[in-house]
Design a protein around this motif. Structure first.
Motif, PDB file in Angstrom:
ATOM      1  N   VAL A 132       2.174   9.529  53.695  1.00 12.14           N
ATOM      2  CA  VAL A 132       1.587  10.559  54.554  1.00 12.14           C
ATOM      3  C   VAL A 132       1.824  11.941  53.948  1.00 12.14           C
ATOM      4  N   ASN A 133       3.012  12.186  53.420  1.00 12.48           N
ATOM      5  CA  ASN A 133       3.321  13.481  52.798  1.00 12.48           C
ATOM      6  C   ASN A 133       2.494  13.729  51.541  1.00 12.48           C
ATOM      7  N   ILE A 134       2.215  12.685  50.794  1.00 18.63           N
ATOM      8  CA  ILE A 134       1.443  12.822  49.562  1.00 18.63           C
ATOM      9  C   ILE A 134      -0.055  12.919  49.859  1.00 18.63           C
ATOM     10  N   ALA A 135      -0.556  11.980  50.626  1.00 11.20           N
ATOM     11  CA  ALA A 135      -2.008  11.822  50.785  1.00 11.20           C
ATOM     12  C   ALA A 135      -2.570  12.487  52.036  1.00 11.20           C
ATOM     13  N   GLY A 136      -1.742  12.735  53.026  1.00 15.17           N
ATOM     14  CA  GLY A 136      -2.218  13.370  54.249  1.00 15.17           C
ATOM     15  C   GLY A 136      -2.494  12.382  55.365  1.00 15.17           C
ATOM     16  N   VAL A 137      -2.617  12.926  56.563  1.00 12.61           N
ATOM     17  CA  VAL A 137      -2.779  12.113  57.766  1.00 12.61           C
ATOM     18  C   VAL A 137      -4.110  11.363  57.776  1.00 12.61           C
ATOM     19  N   GLU A 138      -5.192  12.024  57.351  1.00 10.76           N
ATOM     20  CA  GLU A 138      -6.503  11.357  57.380  1.00 10.76           C
ATOM     21  C   GLU A 138      -6.515  10.127  56.483  1.00 10.76           C
ATOM     22  N   SER A 139      -5.952  10.263  55.313  1.00  3.41           N
ATOM     23  CA  SER A 139      -5.867   9.128  54.402  1.00  3.41           C
ATOM     24  C   SER A 139      -4.965   8.038  54.980  1.00  3.41           C
ATOM     25  N   ALA A 140      -3.873   8.445  55.607  1.00  2.00           N
ATOM     26  CA  ALA A 140      -2.956   7.479  56.220  1.00  2.00           C
ATOM     27  C   ALA A 140      -3.661   6.687  57.325  1.00  2.00           C
ATOM     28  N   LYS A 141      -4.527   7.342  58.065  1.00  2.00           N
ATOM     29  CA  LYS A 141      -5.290   6.649  59.110  1.00  2.00           C
ATOM     30  C   LYS A 141      -6.204   5.586  58.512  1.00  2.00           C
ATOM     31  N   GLN A 142      -6.734   5.855  57.328  1.00  2.00           N
ATOM     32  CA  GLN A 142      -7.550   4.841  56.639  1.00  2.00           C
ATOM     33  C   GLN A 142      -6.710   3.634  56.245  1.00  2.00           C
ATOM     34  N   VAL A 143      -5.491   3.887  55.805  1.00  2.00           N
ATOM     35  CA  VAL A 143      -4.588   2.784  55.446  1.00  2.00           C
ATOM     36  C   VAL A 143      -4.351   1.909  56.669  1.00  2.00           C
ATOM     37  N   ILE A 144      -4.057   2.539  57.790  1.00  2.00           N
ATOM     38  CA  ILE A 144      -3.804   1.797  59.023  1.00  2.00           C
ATOM     39  C   ILE A 144      -5.038   0.996  59.427  1.00  2.00           C
ATOM     40  N   ALA A 145      -6.205   1.616  59.354  1.00  2.00           N
ATOM     41  CA  ALA A 145      -7.447   0.923  59.720  1.00  2.00           C
ATOM     42  C   ALA A 145      -7.691  -0.276  58.800  1.00  2.00           C
ATOM     43  N   PHE A 146      -7.423  -0.108  57.514  1.00  2.00           N
ATOM     44  CA  PHE A 146      -7.603  -1.210  56.560  1.00  2.00           C
ATOM     45  C   PHE A 146      -6.653  -2.357  56.883  1.00  2.00           C
ATOM     46  N   MET A 147      -5.389  -2.026  57.092  1.00  2.00           N
ATOM     47  CA  MET A 147      -4.388  -3.052  57.394  1.00  2.00           C
ATOM     48  C   MET A 147      -4.742  -3.791  58.687  1.00  2.00           C
ATOM     49  N   LYS A 148      -5.194  -3.039  59.652  1.00  2.00           N
ATOM     50  CA  LYS A 148      -5.561  -3.628  60.937  1.00  2.00           C
ATOM     51  C   LYS A 148      -6.792  -4.528  60.791  1.00  2.00           C
TER      52      LYS A 148
END
Length: 166
Positions: A132-148
């Protein structure tokens, strides 16, 4: 920690990488965008392990647009080698591990190039705050969506990841 601060500063200076992070899922499914970003990244000098991982992910994604199945396999193998280099250079980088998950999850299992998903998932989860610190919150939300979407995590794991995006 200092390394990640340096990465953050470099990211702020690299609009290509910022766009890739924020629109990754759209880019990898669009042949023109995929090719454009791949060419931009390949033309950059002094590629970091993160840039190498993005080149690997875009290379692998480009395979879906090839008609010849043998060319597809060769392209995915090339991407696999690039991921090995990126992971070797920065084995604890959660962004590199996430990118490899996205490719391996969508690679046919019979190719034998999907062996790292669990290992990579563990690093992504254990170091998600760094991501999250490196890539940002928006990118982190994509990670979560992908995992889900791909059912790669439990409800408890999702809850833990989501705490970092609030």
């Amino acid at each position: 920690m200092i390394f990640y601060l340096i990465c953050l500063l470099l990211t702020l200076q690299n609009p290509t990488l910022t766009n890739l992070r924020n629109y990754y899922s759209d880019i990898v499914n669009d042949e023109k965008k995929c090719t454009t970003y791949l060419n931009k990244l390949k033309s950059e000098k002094n590629n970091s392990a993160t840039i190498t991982a993005f080149i690997a992910a875009l290379t692998a994604s480009g395979a879906q647009f090839q008609l010849n199945p043998f060319s597809r396999i060769a392209t995915v193998n090339d991407a696999h080698k690039l991921f090995e280099k990126a992971v070797s250079d920065e084995p604890q980088n959660p962004e590199i591990r996430y990118l490899r998950i996205t490719v391996e999850q969508n690679t046919p299992r019979f190719l034998g190039l999907s062996a790292h998903i669990n290992e990579d998932k563990k690093i992504v989860f254990d170091r998600f705050d760094e991501y999250v610190n490196i890539a940002g919150v928006e990118s982190a939300k994509q990670v979560i969506a992908f995992m889900k979407y791909h059912k790669l995590c439990t409800t408890a794991e999702l809850t833990k990841l989501e705490q970092w995006t609030k």
